[in-house]
Design a protein around this motif. Structure first.
Motif, PDB file in Angstrom:
ATOM      1  N   CYS A   1     110.520  74.145  54.234  1.00  0.00           N
ATOM      2  CA  CYS A   1     110.371  75.332  53.387  1.00  0.00           C
ATOM      3  C   CYS A   1     108.891  75.634  53.135  1.00  0.00           C
ATOM      4  CB  CYS A   1     111.102  75.143  52.064  1.00  0.00           C
ATOM      5  SG  CYS A   1     112.881  74.984  52.247  1.00  0.00           S
ATOM      6  N   ALA A   2     108.094  74.589  52.932  1.00  0.00           N
ATOM      7  CA  ALA A   2     106.653  74.764  52.718  1.00  0.00           C
ATOM      8  C   ALA A   2     106.020  75.431  53.932  1.00  0.00           C
ATOM      9  CB  ALA A   2     105.992  73.417  52.429  1.00  0.00           C
ATOM     10  N   ALA A   3     106.441  75.036  55.129  1.00  0.00           N
ATOM     11  CA  ALA A   3     105.915  75.643  56.361  1.00  0.00           C
ATOM     12  C   ALA A   3     106.313  77.114  56.447  1.00  0.00           C
ATOM     13  CB  ALA A   3     106.413  74.878  57.575  1.00  0.00           C
TER      14      ALA A   3
ATOM     15  N   ILE B   1     103.274  83.791  53.609  1.00  0.00           N
ATOM     16  CA  ILE B   1     102.163  84.112  52.700  1.00  0.00           C
ATOM     17  C   ILE B   1     100.918  84.491  53.501  1.00  0.00           C
ATOM     18  CG2 ILE B   1     100.571  83.150  50.981  1.00  0.00           C
ATOM     19  CD1 ILE B   1     103.047  81.536  49.922  1.00  0.00           C
ATOM     20  N   SER B   2     100.731  83.882  54.661  1.00  0.00           N
ATOM     21  CA  SER B   2      99.558  84.193  55.489  1.00  0.00           C
ATOM     22  C   SER B   2      99.560  85.643  55.966  1.00  0.00           C
ATOM     23  CB  SER B   2      99.474  83.256  56.690  1.00  0.00           C
ATOM     24  OG  SER B   2     100.491  83.549  57.626  1.00  0.00           O
ATOM     25  N   LYS B   3     100.728  86.290  55.920  1.00  0.00           N
ATOM     26  CA  LYS B   3     100.841  87.680  56.380  1.00  0.00           C
ATOM     27  C   LYS B   3     100.641  88.705  55.272  1.00  0.00           C
ATOM     28  CE  LYS B   3     103.771  86.210  60.141  1.00  0.00           C
ATOM     29  NZ  LYS B   3     105.122  85.948  60.581  1.00  0.00           N
TER      30      LYS B   3
ATOM     31  N   VAL C   1      95.838  80.325  54.355  1.00  0.00           N
ATOM     32  CA  VAL C   1      96.686  79.629  53.388  1.00  0.00           C
ATOM     33  C   VAL C   1      97.145  78.312  53.995  1.00  0.00           C
ATOM     34  CG1 VAL C   1      98.816  80.794  54.084  1.00  0.00           C
ATOM     35  CG2 VAL C   1      98.647  79.834  51.803  1.00  0.00           C
ATOM     36  N   SER C   2      97.200  77.293  53.154  1.00  0.00           N
ATOM     37  CA  SER C   2      97.648  75.982  53.590  1.00  0.00           C
ATOM     38  C   SER C   2      98.462  75.364  52.458  1.00  0.00           C
ATOM     39  CB  SER C   2      96.437  75.102  53.909  1.00  0.00           C
ATOM     40  OG  SER C   2      96.853  73.787  54.169  1.00  0.00           O
ATOM     41  N   ILE C   3      99.686  74.931  52.771  1.00  0.00           N
ATOM     42  CA  ILE C   3     100.531  74.282  51.780  1.00  0.00           C
ATOM     43  C   ILE C   3     100.763  72.845  52.221  1.00  0.00           C
ATOM     44  CG2 ILE C   3     102.777  74.247  50.643  1.00  0.00           C
ATOM     45  CD1 ILE C   3     102.841  77.303  50.926  1.00  0.00           C
ATOM     46  N   ASN C   4     100.416  71.910  51.340  1.00  0.00           N
ATOM     47  CA  ASN C   4     100.623  70.496  51.618  1.00  0.00           C
ATOM     48  C   ASN C   4     101.846  70.040  50.834  1.00  0.00           C
ATOM     49  OD1 ASN C   4     100.524  67.596  51.350  1.00  0.00           O
ATOM     50  ND2 ASN C   4      98.449  67.711  52.184  1.00  0.00           N
ATOM     51  N   PHE C   5     102.922  69.730  51.550  1.00  0.00           N
ATOM     52  CA  PHE C   5     104.172  69.323  50.905  1.00  0.00           C
ATOM     53  C   PHE C   5     104.003  68.049  50.081  1.00  0.00           C
ATOM     54  CE2 PHE C   5     107.988  66.612  51.234  1.00  0.00           C
ATOM     55  CZ  PHE C   5     108.804  67.320  50.365  1.00  0.00           C
TER      56      PHE C   5
ATOM     57  N   ILE D   1     107.921  82.629  47.808  1.00  0.00           N
ATOM     58  CA  ILE D   1     108.271  81.253  47.463  1.00  0.00           C
ATOM     59  C   ILE D   1     109.658  81.195  46.826  1.00  0.00           C
ATOM     60  CG2 ILE D   1     107.678  79.355  45.874  1.00  0.00           C
ATOM     61  CD1 ILE D   1     104.685  80.123  46.498  1.00  0.00           C
ATOM     62  N   THR D   2     109.940  82.098  45.886  1.00  0.00           N
ATOM     63  CA  THR D   2     111.230  82.131  45.197  1.00  0.00           C
ATOM     64  C   THR D   2     112.372  82.430  46.162  1.00  0.00           C
ATOM     65  OG1 THR D   2     110.157  82.807  43.141  1.00  0.00           O
ATOM     66  CG2 THR D   2     112.521  83.228  43.318  1.00  0.00           C
TER      67      THR D   2
END
Length: 73
Positions: A16-18, A24-26, A33-37, A62-63
């Motif tokens: 989901c984080a990926a 979000i990058s779009k 943007v980078s999300i670290n799980f 995200i929601t």
């Protein structure tokens, strides 16, 4: 451009984080943007004049992917 870090409260899935990161990058005004799980942190570089709009759009994404995950500001 400004770079900030936020905690993603209740982030529960690496896949989901990926997906969140990709969508979000779009968003218009987001350059990176980078999300670290594992740390549940989101690093995001964006046009600071659009910060409020970008965070609202990011939270909506995200929601939609994980309903209980929230950006801690």
């Amino acid at each position: 451009m400004i770079k900030k870090r936020y905690i993603l409260k209740n982030l529960g899935c690496a896949n989901c984080a990926a997906k969140m990161e990709d969508k979000i990058s779009k968003i218009d005004g987001v350059s990176e943007v980078s999300i670290n799980f594992f740390t549940t942190k989101m690093s995001i570089e964006f046009d600071e004049t659009k910060e409020s709009q970008i965070l609202k759009k990011a939270q909506a994404i995200i929601t939609k992917i994980e309903p209980y995950t929230k950006i801690e500001i």
